[in-house]
Design a protein around this motif. Structure first.
Motif, PDB file in Angstrom:
ATOM      1  N   LYS A 248       0.862  -1.180   0.000  1.00 11.59           N
ATOM      2  CA  LYS A 248       0.000   0.000   0.000  1.00 11.59           C
ATOM      3  C   LYS A 248       0.902   1.234   0.000  1.00 11.59           C
ATOM      4  O   LYS A 248       1.779   1.374   0.851  1.00 11.59           O
ATOM      5  CB  LYS A 248      -0.916   0.020   1.221  1.00 11.59           C
ATOM      6  CG  LYS A 248      -1.850   1.242   1.253  1.00 11.59           C
ATOM      7  CD  LYS A 248      -2.622   1.344   2.564  1.00 11.59           C
ATOM      8  CE  LYS A 248      -3.720   0.333   2.662  1.00 11.59           C
ATOM      9  NZ  LYS A 248      -4.585   0.579   3.853  1.00 11.59           N
ATOM     10  N   ILE A 249       0.686   2.113  -0.969  1.00 14.00           N
ATOM     11  CA  ILE A 249       1.506   3.314  -1.120  1.00 14.00           C
ATOM     12  C   ILE A 249       0.621   4.536  -0.880  1.00 14.00           C
ATOM     13  O   ILE A 249      -0.357   4.756  -1.611  1.00 14.00           O
ATOM     14  CB  ILE A 249       2.142   3.384  -2.523  1.00 14.00           C
ATOM     15  CG1 ILE A 249       2.906   2.080  -2.821  1.00 14.00           C
ATOM     16  CG2 ILE A 249       3.063   4.589  -2.632  1.00 14.00           C
ATOM     17  CD1 ILE A 249       3.375   1.961  -4.261  1.00 14.00           C
ATOM     18  N   ILE A 250       0.945   5.299   0.135  1.00 12.80           N
ATOM     19  CA  ILE A 250       0.138   6.461   0.520  1.00 12.80           C
ATOM     20  C   ILE A 250       0.957   7.731   0.310  1.00 12.80           C
ATOM     21  O   ILE A 250       2.097   7.828   0.773  1.00 12.80           O
ATOM     22  CB  ILE A 250      -0.295   6.354   1.991  1.00 12.80           C
ATOM     23  CG1 ILE A 250      -1.080   5.066   2.215  1.00 12.80           C
ATOM     24  CG2 ILE A 250      -1.123   7.571   2.404  1.00 12.80           C
ATOM     25  CD1 ILE A 250      -1.266   4.696   3.673  1.00 12.80           C
ATOM     26  N   ASP A 251       0.389   8.687  -0.380  1.00 11.78           N
ATOM     27  CA  ASP A 251       1.050   9.959  -0.640  1.00 11.78           C
ATOM     28  C   ASP A 251       0.526  10.994   0.356  1.00 11.78           C
ATOM     29  O   ASP A 251      -0.602  11.472   0.244  1.00 11.78           O
ATOM     30  CB  ASP A 251       0.766  10.411  -2.077  1.00 11.78           C
ATOM     31  CG  ASP A 251       1.632  11.591  -2.488  1.00 11.78           C
ATOM     32  OD1 ASP A 251       2.125  12.309  -1.591  1.00 11.78           O
ATOM     33  OD2 ASP A 251       1.810  11.800  -3.703  1.00 11.78           O
ATOM     34  N   ARG A 252       1.352  11.331   1.326  1.00  5.80           N
ATOM     35  CA  ARG A 252       0.938  12.291   2.354  1.00  5.80           C
ATOM     36  C   ARG A 252       0.543  13.643   1.753  1.00  5.80           C
ATOM     37  O   ARG A 252      -0.362  14.309   2.262  1.00  5.80           O
ATOM     38  CB  ARG A 252       2.079  12.514   3.358  1.00  5.80           C
ATOM     39  CG  ARG A 252       2.341  11.372   4.329  1.00  5.80           C
ATOM     40  CD  ARG A 252       3.470  11.759   5.262  1.00  5.80           C
ATOM     41  NE  ARG A 252       3.769  10.724   6.240  1.00  5.80           N
ATOM     42  CZ  ARG A 252       3.216  10.659   7.450  1.00  5.80           C
ATOM     43  NH1 ARG A 252       2.314  11.571   7.808  1.00  5.80           N
ATOM     44  NH2 ARG A 252       3.566   9.707   8.294  1.00  5.80           N
ATOM     45  N   LYS A 253       1.212  14.047   0.692  1.00 11.54           N
ATOM     46  CA  LYS A 253       0.966  15.363   0.106  1.00 11.54           C
ATOM     47  C   LYS A 253      -0.424  15.467  -0.508  1.00 11.54           C
ATOM     48  O   LYS A 253      -0.992  16.564  -0.594  1.00 11.54           O
ATOM     49  CB  LYS A 253       2.032  15.656  -0.958  1.00 11.54           C
ATOM     50  CG  LYS A 253       3.437  15.799  -0.389  1.00 11.54           C
ATOM     51  CD  LYS A 253       4.439  16.069  -1.496  1.00 11.54           C
ATOM     52  CE  LYS A 253       5.855  16.199  -0.942  1.00 11.54           C
ATOM     53  NZ  LYS A 253       6.849  16.428  -2.036  1.00 11.54           N
ATOM     54  N   LYS A 254      -0.969  14.356  -0.956  1.00 12.31           N
ATOM     55  CA  LYS A 254      -2.285  14.354  -1.596  1.00 12.31           C
ATOM     56  C   LYS A 254      -3.413  14.013  -0.616  1.00 12.31           C
ATOM     57  O   LYS A 254      -4.581  14.224  -0.926  1.00 12.31           O
ATOM     58  CB  LYS A 254      -2.306  13.352  -2.754  1.00 12.31           C
ATOM     59  CG  LYS A 254      -1.368  13.697  -3.901  1.00 12.31           C
ATOM     60  CD  LYS A 254      -1.471  12.664  -4.998  1.00 12.31           C
ATOM     61  CE  LYS A 254      -0.526  12.989  -6.161  1.00 12.31           C
ATOM     62  NZ  LYS A 254      -0.613  11.967  -7.238  1.00 12.31           N
ATOM     63  N   ALA A 255      -3.058  13.470   0.535  1.00  7.51           N
ATOM     64  CA  ALA A 255      -4.067  13.016   1.491  1.00  7.51           C
ATOM     65  C   ALA A 255      -4.627  14.171   2.313  1.00  7.51           C
ATOM     66  O   ALA A 255      -3.938  15.168   2.546  1.00  7.51           O
ATOM     67  CB  ALA A 255      -3.453  11.965   2.420  1.00  7.51           C
TER      68      ALA A 255
END
Length: 362
Positions: A41-48
């Protein structure tokens, strides 16, 4: 560097895309160290959303790092890059999720459902004993391994329960989850006991397992809520479910939170217990239930004039005229994540509420 290069440096060979959302995605990958495929699972903090980054993501990471149970998806590694991307390497559910399994094969036989439900209940007991609650239990979040064993996943809405000075669990005020699996108290916007909320969702899951359809129609939330609060529950006659199975489901889908079963009571219920798997319906009351003494007994005999705690009516009467076949799961809306307020029912995508990462169909 892109995701492929980053994972390659960590010893993972990128595979296919398993799911994708606005700020998170799930990929398959081969682990050169483990020598088998995993899910990443890859989560992009900048887009969240800020709320997700500051509250929900730290909770998920903390809880995933502490869980170790055979019926919970294993987390092998969590790391973050300098550009704000979080990588969670997890066990891969090679047979997909339970929802797709039931949509493809229809309702499970009780013996198969009992095995899978026992695995799930054991995982929930493990979590609840740690004061961890899931708060988004649904068939999409139950993956199947190569032997079709249940593996609980997606702890994006999970949290560790707090206790007051007297040791009692405090109520939760975050209304999250999926409408079709949400307990009445959550739909009403009432502060709730999150462990008790999990139990309601377990009841919905078991119903889907053995009936192949949803217990309630969530196309009209207000109408569904009225039916739930009246403790009206219908079982398809064509499934020929045992009285013990119906009894367990009814006691989990109990609108009165003080009478709803606890996880220990579920695991000691006669339908779940291996030693009692061969009991007839008539033996239920004779042998005794694991539920509270205040729970009235009820019967399922056709034509019985005795009032029961749950109205058990023919499935045909509860379904719309254009109902699908009984062996298909009605899931058009159940994957929608919602947030409930006292004033109105609102979708989780409103400003200020976290959006859930993509479903992990691995």
């Amino acid at each position: 560097m892109d995701d492929t290069a980053i994972l390659k440096r960590r010893g993972y060979i990128m595979g296919i895309n398993l799911g994708e959302g606005s700020y998170a995605k799930v990929k398959s990958a081969y682990s050169e160290r483990l020598k088998f495929n995993v899910a990443v699972k890859i989560i992009d903090r900048k887009k969240a959303p800020t709320d997700f980054v500051e509250k929900f993501l730290p909770r998920e990471i903390e809880i995933l790092a502490m869980l170790n149970h055979r019926s919970i998806i294993k987390t092998y590694e969590i790391f973050e890059t300098s550009d704000g991307k979080v990588y969670i390497v997890m066990e891969l559910g090679v047979q997909g999720d339970l929802l797709e399994f039931i949509k493809t094969r229809g309702a499970l036989k009780e013996d198969d459902a009992r095995k899978k439900f026992h695995q799930l209940s054991s995982a929930i007991k493990y979590c609840h004993d740690l004061d961890v609650v899931h708060r988004d239990l649904k068939c999409e979040n139950l993956l199947l391994d190569k032997d079709f064993n249940i593996k609980l996943t997606d702890f994006g809405f999970s949290k560790r329960c707090l206790r007051d000075d007297s040791g009692r669990l405090t109520l939760s005020k975050t209304f999250c989850g999926s409408a079709a699996y949400a307990a009445p108290e959550v739909l009403q916007g009432i502060p709730y006991q999150p462990k008790v909320y999990d139990i309601w969702s377990l009841g919905v899951i078991l119903y889907i397992m053995v009936c192949g359809s949803m217990p309630f129609d969530d196309s009209n939330i207000k109408k569904m809520l009225c039916i739930q609060k009246e403790h009206r529950l219908n079982f398809p006659r064509s499934k020929h479910l045992t009285g013990e199975c119906k009894d367990l489901i009814s006691r989990m889908l109990q609108p009165d939170v003080n009478r709803r079963l606890h996880i220990d009571e579920i695991l000691s219920h006669c339908w779940v217990q291996p030693k009692a798997w061969g009991l007839s319906s008539a033996a239920v009351n004779k042998e005794g239930e694991s539920s509270r003494a205040t729970e009235p007994s009820w019967t399922l005999e056709p034509g019985s004039e005795k009032k029961s705690a749950t109205k058990v009516e023919p499935q045909e009467e509860a379904q719309p005229k254009t109902k699908p076949k009984e062996d298909t799961v009605q899931v058009a809306r159940q994957s929608e994540t919602v947030s409930i307020s006292n004033e109105q029912l609102t979708k989780e995508t409103e400003a200020g509420t976290p959006q859930q990462p993509p479903e992990t169909h691995t």
